[in-house]
Design a protein around this motif. Sequence first.
Motif, PDB file in Angstrom:
ATOM      1  N   GLY A 107      11.298   4.573   4.643  1.00 30.56           N
ATOM      2  CA  GLY A 107      10.011   5.217   4.424  1.00 30.56           C
ATOM      3  C   GLY A 107       9.986   6.709   4.686  1.00 30.56           C
ATOM      4  O   GLY A 107       8.920   7.337   4.601  1.00 30.56           O
ATOM      5  N   TYR A 108      11.133   7.326   4.991  1.00 27.33           N
ATOM      6  CA  TYR A 108      11.156   8.770   5.251  1.00 27.33           C
ATOM      7  C   TYR A 108      10.738   9.573   4.020  1.00 27.33           C
ATOM      8  O   TYR A 108      10.308  10.723   4.144  1.00 27.33           O
ATOM      9  N   CYS A 109      10.885   9.006   2.849  1.00 27.86           N
ATOM     10  CA  CYS A 109      10.538   9.691   1.603  1.00 27.86           C
ATOM     11  C   CYS A 109       9.029   9.740   1.352  1.00 27.86           C
ATOM     12  O   CYS A 109       8.575  10.387   0.403  1.00 27.86           O
ATOM     13  N   GLU A 110       8.276   9.057   2.163  1.00 24.83           N
ATOM     14  CA  GLU A 110       6.827   9.008   1.972  1.00 24.83           C
ATOM     15  C   GLU A 110       6.104   9.878   2.995  1.00 24.83           C
ATOM     16  O   GLU A 110       6.617  10.117   4.098  1.00 24.83           O
ATOM     17  N   PRO A 111       4.888  10.366   2.662  1.00 29.71           N
ATOM     18  CA  PRO A 111       4.189  10.147   1.402  1.00 29.71           C
ATOM     19  C   PRO A 111       4.709  11.057   0.293  1.00 29.71           C
ATOM     20  O   PRO A 111       5.079  12.201   0.542  1.00 29.71           O
ATOM     21  N   CYS A 112       4.747  10.536  -0.914  1.00 26.36           N
ATOM     22  CA  CYS A 112       5.128  11.309  -2.087  1.00 26.36           C
ATOM     23  C   CYS A 112       3.929  12.146  -2.534  1.00 26.36           C
ATOM     24  O   CYS A 112       2.819  11.616  -2.643  1.00 26.36           O
ATOM     25  N   PRO A 113       4.098  13.435  -2.794  1.00 30.37           N
ATOM     26  CA  PRO A 113       2.979  14.277  -3.224  1.00 30.37           C
ATOM     27  C   PRO A 113       2.282  13.775  -4.489  1.00 30.37           C
ATOM     28  O   PRO A 113       1.090  14.025  -4.684  1.00 30.37           O
ATOM     29  N   SER A 114       3.040  13.042  -5.326  1.00 29.57           N
ATOM     30  CA  SER A 114       2.462  12.527  -6.574  1.00 29.57           C
ATOM     31  C   SER A 114       1.969  11.088  -6.447  1.00 29.57           C
ATOM     32  O   SER A 114       1.491  10.506  -7.413  1.00 29.57           O
ATOM     33  N   GLY A 115       2.117  10.511  -5.249  1.00 32.37           N
ATOM     34  CA  GLY A 115       1.604   9.164  -5.019  1.00 32.37           C
ATOM     35  C   GLY A 115       2.543   8.040  -5.381  1.00 32.37           C
ATOM     36  O   GLY A 115       2.150   6.864  -5.361  1.00 32.37           O
ATOM     37  N   PRO A 142       9.674   3.459  -1.939  1.00 35.82           N
ATOM     38  CA  PRO A 142      10.406   2.254  -1.499  1.00 35.82           C
ATOM     39  C   PRO A 142      10.030   1.011  -2.293  1.00 35.82           C
ATOM     40  O   PRO A 142      10.887   0.160  -2.562  1.00 35.82           O
ATOM     41  N   SER A 143       8.764   0.903  -2.678  1.00 29.77           N
ATOM     42  CA  SER A 143       8.324  -0.279  -3.441  1.00 29.77           C
ATOM     43  C   SER A 143       8.942  -0.291  -4.828  1.00 29.77           C
ATOM     44  O   SER A 143       9.373  -1.350  -5.323  1.00 29.77           O
ATOM     45  N   VAL A 144       8.984   0.870  -5.483  1.00 33.56           N
ATOM     46  CA  VAL A 144       9.605   0.948  -6.807  1.00 33.56           C
ATOM     47  C   VAL A 144      11.077   0.559  -6.723  1.00 33.56           C
ATOM     48  O   VAL A 144      11.577  -0.222  -7.543  1.00 33.56           O
ATOM     49  N   ILE A 145      11.773   1.077  -5.717  1.00 31.90           N
ATOM     50  CA  ILE A 145      13.194   0.759  -5.557  1.00 31.90           C
ATOM     51  C   ILE A 145      13.385  -0.728  -5.277  1.00 31.90           C
ATOM     52  O   ILE A 145      14.302  -1.367  -5.823  1.00 31.90           O
ATOM     53  N   SER A 146      12.532  -1.294  -4.439  1.00 34.68           N
ATOM     54  CA  SER A 146      12.642  -2.721  -4.121  1.00 34.68           C
ATOM     55  C   SER A 146      12.470  -3.579  -5.366  1.00 34.68           C
ATOM     56  O   SER A 146      13.249  -4.512  -5.604  1.00 34.68           O
ATOM     57  N   VAL A 147      11.466  -3.274  -6.177  1.00 30.17           N
ATOM     58  CA  VAL A 147      11.231  -4.043  -7.397  1.00 30.17           C
ATOM     59  C   VAL A 147      12.416  -3.895  -8.358  1.00 30.17           C
ATOM     60  O   VAL A 147      12.857  -4.863  -8.981  1.00 30.17           O
ATOM     61  N   TYR A 148      12.943  -2.673  -8.451  1.00 26.90           N
ATOM     62  CA  TYR A 148      14.082  -2.410  -9.328  1.00 26.90           C
ATOM     63  C   TYR A 148      15.303  -3.207  -8.873  1.00 26.90           C
ATOM     64  O   TYR A 148      16.007  -3.831  -9.685  1.00 26.90           O
ATOM     65  N   ASN A 149      15.552  -3.219  -7.582  1.00 26.20           N
ATOM     66  CA  ASN A 149      16.685  -3.991  -7.059  1.00 26.20           C
ATOM     67  C   ASN A 149      16.521  -5.477  -7.322  1.00 26.20           C
ATOM     68  O   ASN A 149      17.474  -6.165  -7.706  1.00 26.20           O
ATOM     69  N   MET A 162       1.797  -3.888 -11.372  1.00 31.55           N
ATOM     70  CA  MET A 162       0.790  -3.668 -10.343  1.00 31.55           C
ATOM     71  C   MET A 162       0.899  -2.251  -9.786  1.00 31.55           C
ATOM     72  O   MET A 162      -0.119  -1.574  -9.560  1.00 31.55           O
ATOM     73  N   LEU A 163       2.123  -1.765  -9.576  1.00 33.47           N
ATOM     74  CA  LEU A 163       2.306  -0.399  -9.100  1.00 33.47           C
ATOM     75  C   LEU A 163       1.799   0.605 -10.125  1.00 33.47           C
ATOM     76  O   LEU A 163       1.179   1.620  -9.763  1.00 33.47           O
ATOM     77  N   LEU A 164       2.049   0.331 -11.403  1.00 34.14           N
ATOM     78  CA  LEU A 164       1.544   1.224 -12.448  1.00 34.14           C
ATOM     79  C   LEU A 164       0.022   1.236 -12.466  1.00 34.14           C
ATOM     80  O   LEU A 164      -0.609   2.303 -12.596  1.00 34.14           O
ATOM     81  N   ASP A 165      -0.572   0.057 -12.324  1.00 36.20           N
ATOM     82  CA  ASP A 165      -2.038  -0.030 -12.310  1.00 36.20           C
ATOM     83  C   ASP A 165      -2.628   0.753 -11.133  1.00 36.20           C
ATOM     84  O   ASP A 165      -3.724   1.304 -11.231  1.00 36.20           O
ATOM     85  N   GLN A 166      -1.883   0.784 -10.041  1.00 36.82           N
ATOM     86  CA  GLN A 166      -2.333   1.507  -8.846  1.00 36.82           C
ATOM     87  C   GLN A 166      -1.924   2.983  -8.879  1.00 36.82           C
ATOM     88  O   GLN A 166      -2.155   3.712  -7.912  1.00 36.82           O
ATOM     89  N   GLN A 167      -1.316   3.405 -10.005  1.00 41.80           N
ATOM     90  CA  GLN A 167      -0.838   4.784 -10.187  1.00 41.80           C
ATOM     91  C   GLN A 167       0.179   5.154  -9.099  1.00 41.80           C
ATOM     92  O   GLN A 167       0.159   6.252  -8.553  1.00 41.80           O
ATOM     93  N   LYS A 168       1.081   4.204  -8.841  1.00 44.45           N
ATOM     94  CA  LYS A 168       2.122   4.410  -7.843  1.00 44.45           C
ATOM     95  C   LYS A 168       3.516   4.196  -8.418  1.00 44.45           C
ATOM     96  O   LYS A 168       4.496   4.085  -7.692  1.00 44.45           O
ATOM     97  N   GLY A 169       3.614   4.138  -9.772  1.00 41.79           N
ATOM     98  CA  GLY A 169       4.884   3.858 -10.416  1.00 41.79           C
ATOM     99  C   GLY A 169       5.807   5.061 -10.490  1.00 41.79           C
ATOM    100  O   GLY A 169       5.411   6.210 -10.225  1.00 41.79           O
TER     101      GLY A 169
END
Length: 376
Positions: free
Chosen positions: A301-309, A313-320, A337-344
Motif C-alpha cells: 500500500g505504499y503506492c497509495e493514495p494515487c493522485p488520480s484515484g 494494489p486492487s488492480v494488480i491483485s485482480v490482474y494476477n 467494479m473498479l472501473l465503475d468506482q473510477q479506480k481502474g
Amino acid sequence: MEYRVMENINVRVSALGFGCMRLPTLGGDHARIDKDEAEKMLHYALDHGVNYVDTAYPYHQENSETFVGEALVGHRSRVFLATKMPTWLIKEESDFERYLDIQLKKLQTDYIDFYLLHGLNKKRWPDLLKLGVFEFLDSAVKRGKIRFPSFSFHDDVQTFKEIIDAKKWCMSQILLNYMDVEYQAGLEGLHYAEDKKIPIVVMEPLRGGRLVSRIPEDIMDIWRSYGEERSPVEWAFKWVYNFENVKCVLSGMNSMKQVKENISIFQRSSPNSLTAEEKDIIERVRKVYQSRIKVNCTGCGYCEPCPSGVAIPSVISVYNQAAIYNMEGDGSQEYKMLLDQQKGGDRCIRCGKCLEACPQGINIPEVMEEAHRNLK
C-alpha cells in the motif's frame, strides 16, 4: 455423509453444507432463482444427509432467504439454518431487531440456528460494537430468536484474532482453499480459532470455481500423476476437509450434477486423511499456479493514495488472479467494479509518484496500462 461435531455447542453438522448464493437462475438473471430446480437440488441434498443450509440477506439480490424459507416448509426441523445479519445496513441500535425480524419472516421460521454477523472487517466491526451488537445477540438468544451467535469474516488475520477474542463465539465462517493459505484469516486464523475452541465453517473452498474450471494443462498433468483418478473438485475439497477444526465446507451448487458429485465426495471425507504423497501433489499444483503471477506485488500500500484515484494494489491483485486462473481476455467482474468506482488502471496519468514509493521497484504505470488492456 460424514458429520462433524462442534464440541463447544454439541452440534453435529454435515461436512458438506448447502450454500444458497449461487442457485440456478432463469434467463441469466441473478435475481430470478429457478425455484423448481433449486428446490429439487436442496431436497435431494437433505435426503442424502446434508443438514446445514447457508444463506444471507443479500444473496440473489435479497431473494435467497425467501426461496430457502419456501423450500424448507415441512423440512425445517431437518436442518441447521444459517443466515447473516446485513451489517452494512445497521445504522442505529433498532436496526438489529428490525432486520432480524425481516429475515425470520422471509425464512418462515421462528428461530435461526446460526446467525452470523456478515463480512466483518476492521471498518465495520467498531461501529457494531458501539451500537451494542453483543447486547442484541445475547438478548436474541434469550428470547429464542437465534441459537448460535457467529460471524463471517473478510479482512486480515490480526483483525480476525481481535474479533475471535472479543466474545465466546459459537462458530466463525472464513474463506479457505489450498491457494489462499495466507489470505484473510487463512491457516493462521483457522488454527487460532481452534486454540480458542471455536469451530470453523469454510466458504469458497473452490475459490469461486477458479480451481476447477479452465484448468491449465500443466496443472492437469500434476493431478493425473496420482495413481487414483480424482477430479480437481475432490482434490480441492479433500485439502479443506483434512483440517480437524473445519466442521462444515460450504458449496454454492447451481446444478443437480454438482449436488450429486459433492455428496459422493463427502461420503468419504475425514480429517487428517491426506497422505504425504497427496500433500506433495497439492503443493506442486499450488506452486505452478503461483508461478503464473504477473506482478510480484506484496500489497504493502505504499503506492497509495494515487493522485488520480487508481486503486493500485486492487488492480494488480485482480490482474494476477486473472493470470493465475487462466481468465485473461474474458473481462473481470472485479475489475468492472473498479472501473465503475473510477479506480481502474485507465485513470493512471503516469505522474510517477507511485514509482518513487514502491519498495519492489515495480513499473506501476506500465502495469496499470497492461492490466487495463487485458481486463477491460
